[in-house]
Motif scaffolding. Structure first.
Motif, PDB file in Angstrom:
ATOM      1  N   MET A 279      53.531 -26.929  51.650  1.00 50.28           N
ATOM      2  CA  MET A 279      53.390 -25.572  52.162  1.00 50.28           C
ATOM      3  C   MET A 279      52.738 -24.665  51.124  1.00 50.28           C
ATOM      4  SD  MET A 279      54.423 -25.097  55.278  1.00 50.28           S
ATOM      5  CE  MET A 279      55.317 -25.990  56.547  1.00 50.28           C
ATOM      6  N   TYR A 306      50.291 -19.365  60.855  1.00 45.78           N
ATOM      7  CA  TYR A 306      50.840 -20.336  59.910  1.00 45.78           C
ATOM      8  C   TYR A 306      52.150 -19.849  59.309  1.00 45.78           C
ATOM      9  CZ  TYR A 306      51.274 -22.649  55.371  1.00 45.78           C
ATOM     10  OH  TYR A 306      51.746 -23.311  54.275  1.00 45.78           O
ATOM     11  N   ASP A 308      54.682 -18.824  60.816  1.00 46.10           N
ATOM     12  CA  ASP A 308      55.801 -19.390  61.568  1.00 46.10           C
ATOM     13  C   ASP A 308      56.199 -20.754  61.011  1.00 46.10           C
ATOM     14  OD1 ASP A 308      55.819 -17.187  63.251  1.00 46.10           O
ATOM     15  OD2 ASP A 308      54.336 -18.071  64.603  1.00 46.10           O
ATOM     16  N   GLU A 309      55.213 -21.553  60.621  1.00 48.32           N
ATOM     17  CA  GLU A 309      55.532 -22.847  60.019  1.00 48.32           C
ATOM     18  C   GLU A 309      56.228 -22.667  58.675  1.00 48.32           C
ATOM     19  OE1 GLU A 309      52.156 -25.368  59.824  1.00 48.32           O
ATOM     20  OE2 GLU A 309      51.355 -24.752  61.775  1.00 48.32           O
TER      21      GLU A 309
END
Length: 1155
Positions: A279, A306, A308-309
């Motif tokens: 990440m 992204y 949210d990920e």
């Protein structure tokens, strides 16, 4: 020169020793040191002596005599400190005589700073005593906040105070932070959380938490003193590892032991750490790309989503916990993610202020953060800045009609009028500030159709029909004298006609706006009186048929009956002396102010035809799928078990929407076929009035829609099983079909002959249907395979013969040469008319026919590639492949086998893929040619979708009459549905095939893979229907077991395997999507499912949740009244508050019940 200059002379008198050369500093000259020392003594010695002596005398007087000796030592230390800091000496002897070069350098810098005060500090220009040549300040102090926050003011940087002893993001059970404070610190309160507070901190957490901390901290801060210790990596000292420098694996290796297996928690920590590293790398990559390409709007949107990920990776472990604290943390983390996304969106908008997509993404995020008034103001501001953007207007209208707190029907209707009037001004050139974008007329037509459907779903069907009537007059019957005016001026001329009371489109005696305007110049005409005895008889019928029923049921029946009877606007009858005051329900009257702002101008004949087809689809007539919206999905969801006509069931057209005036019902059947007497008369008047003014090819489309509508009414009677209604409806439909075929333009129309022959076949008149087919093929002449319409006609004829005949080549082979279907297909390939399908053929003719089919298909595919590559040579016939391929595949199936038919269907699919690749490679061509090419590619894709439905139907038919592996059909369906994921006929066949078997794992995995890749709501609806059909037999079996068991015996329980929870999960996943949240059918199905499971309270909660997304749908309120009749008053008050159409107030209901 010696290393110590004070003893240079003594060292020079001694004998030099070569071994002590390292003691000599040859680069230092004693003369320079002496000169510097002498100059310093001359300037500073007198003043220093005076200051030191006065200071000593003063301190000696203040100190008591007992404590002088004790403080003398301390005084010397303090004096030395002063000398070091200030450059002065307060002691005598060698200390004052020793002057270091560094002291001299400080003195020179101090002089420079005193001479030029503006060089290193800030001051106001007015405060200067004397003007200076360089009134500037050089700020040499670094500010690390400029790197992180890109700001020049340190006040912009947020400062935080640490409260408590915990740290965010750590597991309180296995992780923690130990703050080692100094012993002299007496305060235990709140401390400011700067980087120097964590210098001595010992942090104990896995690697993933360290990555997140390093990501959130300022990179310019000092983090070198952080000691990261993992509890599982602490190694104790031993004989093998005395210093503790080896890790646990190395120490075990030195002892000759193997490494122990890691626990599950350690493995999870390692996986989480690796995920956090990925990440962090992706975030770094996003930041690098956005820094290099700040104008890439799609990259900004990807980075926003992204987040949210990232939040799922950070807070995913808390979702497994169900306590109150975890719920609160989840809510706070969700809001934190929204704020983070908002900050990124604002940064993106600042970088790209003209990008509308980024503005829309920002407003979607703000929808859950801002107040409704602020959000509405921002939307209006954005629409004001971009008035020529139709996609932006469409999003704004969706926001206004789906935001429950600000929603009312008049407010949304006025927003539609404002949108269409603004776009009309842009199109006409009246708004010179913004140019008209390409395709603005098509976008305006789509928004107009959307407004009509919005009014219909709100219950205001009178206003929706009036809008269509006004647009028909405004488009097809416009006087020539006003065509060159602007849209606003044309609407001003149209208003007197609308208020005059003359008959409008669809009404008896209507002549149109143009004829009325010419007649007004000559003096006007008299309105003839109409016979309304039938309408009076209908009005005199009693509305309340059974007063003993519950109050909610009576209200539903009366409301539905009034809506079915009063969907047309009320007009005063001048022959009877009526006026506007005579109308009992004022909402049935439609004024010009309600429709005037929504009138638009359509210059293209294709768009004018689309407007007419949309009106027919609004009334319930089937229309061409290429020129109109996709057909109604509910018919495929409810008629999913139809298996009587496996080959020709897809030839039955679907009505675009449910008939106007009849709300879509999820339970029960409709009582009436069509639109009733009043509606059928309206449709007949409309078609008879519009047909003469249309060009011949548009007139043929209208006639086809009319005949298919009659065929649908016959099919509805067949499904109900009412023979009396079938006989009467068959006579009237045949009468309409014959009248259409007698018209001069339709006598040679093979499409209409095909529909009429199919109508006769559906009524059971097989011989009459064969005669019609033979007559039609005779009209086709010798065109043979070169005529697409003749191929489609022969395909339908042969399919009907196969369905009603004995099994052919696929299942128990009979004489192929005597098959009626083979005879029809062979004569089509030979180019001869099929006078009869009963005589036999020779094998040579079959071989010649196969050769003809191969050549025709090869030529058609090559011509198709040429049309898609060069759009200027477009011909409509070359894009129609379904008839030729269908005939060839059926011919191969009957003469060779199913494998040969499958090989025929694969050829157009492969050609379609190549065409798609070539179309994507030529996107940089001219605008007009690329638009034509895209239209051609879409038509080819639609033809390939029809072929996929035909192939699935043929494989399914073959599987039903003989033993055949299901894997072929399943593979074909999955391949086609991956390409066309929104095809309702394909999904219907797939669900029917998969529900025959108890193993549902394969179908569930396929549904999951398709829904993950598409945003369409169609596969999600069919996934729900498939699970409900799988659950229905179990529920039915349980009811039978309950009835058969005795009251004293134990009731056997059939395992449900969690189907109810799975269906609920599918519903929740579907309404969580953007398209699913605004799908009324999905919410209504969810409510009915929960009530069928006995979860009434949850169903009521779903109703109130649905109001937040679709507050304009009247059918939702009607379902709520049906499911929760005790809350009738509440639901009717809610509809009245939002100004939805309520035809029966509760006060009137009480009066009707009393009577």
């Amino acid at each position: 020169m010696a290393l110590f200059p004070a003893f240079a002379e003594t060292s020079s008198n001694k004998v030099e020793d070569s071994s002590k050369d390292w003691l000599n500093n040859k680069s230092f000259q004693s003369t320079e040191a002496l000169s510097l020392h002498k100059r310093f003594l001359e300037n500073k010695e007198p003043s220093v002596d005076k200051e030191v002596s006065s200071a000593e005398e003063k301190r000696e007087e203040d100190v008591p005599p007992k404590k002088k000796k004790k403080k003398s030592g301390k005084r010397k230390k303090k004096k030395k400190h002063k000398k070091k800091s200030g450059g002065h000496s307060d002691s005598s002897g060698s200390d004052s005589d020793t002057i270091y070069p560094s002291d001299l350098k400080r003195e020179e810098e101090a002089k420079k700073s005193q001479a030029a005060p503006l060089a290193s500090c800030f001051s106001w220009l007015d405060d200067l005593q004397s003007p200076t040549e360089h009134p500037f300040c050089v700020d040499r102090k670094p500010d690390p906040a400029n790197w992180t926050y890109k700001s020049l003011y340190r006040g912009d940087v947020a400062r935080y105070k640490r409260k408590g002893r915990s740290s965010l993001g750590l597991d309180p059970v296995r992780q923690g932070v130990s703050w080692e404070e100094s012993e002299n610190s007496s305060s235990r309160g709140h401390r400011i959380f700067y980087y120097h507070n964590i210098k001595n901190a010992v942090l104990i957490f896995p690697l993933r938490c360290l990555c997140m901390i390093l990501f959130h901290f300022n990179p310019s801060h000092q983090v070198s003193n952080l000691q990261c210790v993992n509890p599982g990596d602490r190694v104790q000292t031993s004989s093998v590892n005395p210093l503790g420098v080896y890790d646990s694996s190395t120490a075990l290796w030195l002892q000759g032991k193997g490494q122990q297996d890691k626990t599950e928690e350690q493995n999870q920590d390692i996986e989480a750490g690796q995920g956090a590293l990925l990440m962090a790398r992706r975030t770094e990559e996003f930041n690098r790309q956005l820094r290099e390409q700040p104008a890439d709007t799609q990259l900004w949107i990807k980075f926003i989503r992204y987040q949210d990920e990232v939040s799922l990776a950070e807070f995913g472990s808390e979702e497994m916990q169900q306590d109150h604290d975890s719920t609160e943390r989840r809510k706070s983390s969700y809001r934190a993610v929204l704020e983070k996304k908002l900050s990124i969106a604002e940064r993106a908008v600042d970088t790209n202020p003209t990008c509308i997509a980024l503005q829309l993404e920002r407003l979607r995020i703000c929808q859950e953060l801002w107040e409704p008034s602020v959000l509405a103001r921002e939307w209006k501001k954005l629409v004001f800045l971009h008035p020529n953007s139709a996609p932006l207007w469409r999003e704004y209208l969706l926001f206004t009609q789906s935001y429950f707190s600000n929603f009312t029907v008049p407010k949304v209707n006025s927003a539609y009028g404002k949108c269409l009037s603004t776009l009309s001004a842009v199109r006409d050139g009246s708004m010179v500030s913004h140019p008209a974008l390409p395709g603005i007329e098509e976008d305006m037509l789509d928004i107009f159709i959307q407004q009509c459907h919005f009014l219909r779903q709100c219950g205001h069907s009178e206003k929706a029909v009036s809008l269509f009537q006004a647009m028909m007059d405004f488009t097809f019957y416009k006087p020539d004298s006003v065509r060159e005016m602007s849209t606003k001026q044309q609407a001003e001329f149209f208003e007197p006609f609308w208020d005059s009371g003359e008959a409008r489109v669809g009404e008896l005696g209507a002549r149109g706006w143009k004829a009325w305007m010419h007649q007004q110049e000559r003096g006007g005409w008299l309105q003839p009186s109409a016979d309304d005895d039938e309408e009076e008889d209908e009005e005199n019928e009693e509305e309340v048929k059974d007063p003993s029923q519950p109050r909610g049921t009576v209200w539903l029946d009366v409301e539905s009956s009034r809506e079915a009877a009063h969907w047309l606007p009320w007009r005063p009858d001048k022959a009877k002396g009526q006026s506007e005051e005579d109308c009992e329900d004022p909402d049935r009257q439609v004024l010009f102010d309600d429709i005037g702002p929504s009138l638009i101008c359509l210059s293209s004949p294709e768009l004018q035809l689309r407007l007419l087809l949309h009106f027919l689809s609004f009334l319930g007539l089937p229309v061409d799928s290429v020129l109109s919206p996709p057909p109604c999905l509910l018919s495929h969801l409810t008629v999913v078990n139809e298996f009587q006509r496996p080959l020709t069931s897809h030839n039955l057209p679907d009505r675009g929407v449910n008939s106007v005036g009849h709300m879509t019902t999820l339970q029960g059947t409709r009582k009436m076929v069509g639109l009733g007497k009043q509606g059928e008369r309206f449709v007949t008047n409309l078609l008879n009035m519009v047909q003469p003014i249309l060009p011949p090819h548009h007139r043929a489309v209208l006639s086809l829609s009319w005949m298919q509508y009659e065929k649908l009414k016959v099919f509805h009677c067949l499904r109900t099983g009412n023979k009396k209604h079938l006989r009467s409806q068959g006579k009237s439909s045949k009468r309409v079909a014959k009248r259409l075929l007698k018209e001069p333009d339709n006598r040679s129309s093979l499409v209409l002959w095909r529909e009429y022959a199919h109508l006769e076949w559906m009524l059971g008149n097989l011989d009459e249907g064969r005669k019609v087919f033979s007559t039609a093929t005779a009209l086709g002449g010798t065109k043979g395979l070169s005529s697409p319409t003749l191929c489609e006609l022969c395909q339908l004829w042969s399919q009907l013969e196969v369905e009603d005949g004995a099994p052919m080549q696929g299942g128990g082979l009979t004489d192929v040469t005597a098959s009626p279907a083979v005879v029809v297909l062979t004569q089509l390939a030979e180019g001869t008319s099929s006078s009869s399908s009963s005589h036999s053929l020779s094998p040579v003719s079959i071989l010649k026919a196969r050769r003809s089919y191969e050549q025709a298909l090869t030529a058609s595919l090559s011509a198709l590639d040429q049309v898609c590559s060069s759009p200027q040579t477009t011909r409509k016939g070359k894009l129609r492949l379904s008839g030729l391929v269908g005939c060839y595949a059926l011919f191969q199936y009957l003469t060779v086998g199913i494998q040969a038919a499958t090989a025929v269907y694969t050829q157009p699919f492969n050609s379609n893929k190549e065409t798609h690749h070539t179309s994507t490679d030529t996107k940089n061509s001219a605008a007009d040619s690329s638009q034509i090419s895209r239209r051609n590619v879409s038509k080819v894709a639609f033809e390939c979708q029809i072929l996929a439905v035909q192939q699935a139907a043929l494989l399914r038919y073959h599987n039903s009459i003989c033993v055949f592996p299901l894997a072929t059909l399943r593979q074909m369906l999955t391949s086609a549905l991956t390409t066309w994921s929104s095809s309702a006929p394909l999904w219907s066949i797939y669900v029917q095939v998969e529900n025959r078997y108890h193993s549902a794992g394969r179908a569930r995995r396929f549904f999951h893979s398709v829904t993950r890749e598409t945003s369409s709501v169609v596969p999600r609806l069919f996934a729900i229907v498939a699970e409900q059909q799988r659950k229905h037999p179990l529920k039915k079996k349980q009811c039978c077991l309950y009835r058969s068991c005795c009251h004293d015996a134990a009731l056997p329980i059939l395992p449900e395997n969690g189907l109810s929870n799975r269906i609920r999960g599918l519903f929740e996943g579907a309404i969580a999507t953007e398209m699913g949240a605004h799908c009324p059918l999905l919410w209504r199905m969810y409510m009915h499912f929960l009530v069928s499971e006995g979860k009434v309270d949850k169903a009521k909660g779903i109703f109130y949740k649905a109001l937040q997304s679709i507050p304009w749908v009247k059918g939702l309120y009607m379902d709520a009244v049906q499911l929760f009749p005790e809350h009738l008053q509440e639901f009717v008050d809610l509809m009245t508050e939002k100004e939805l159409r309520v035809r029966l107030p509760l006060e009137e209901l009480d009066i009707l019940l009393e009577d």
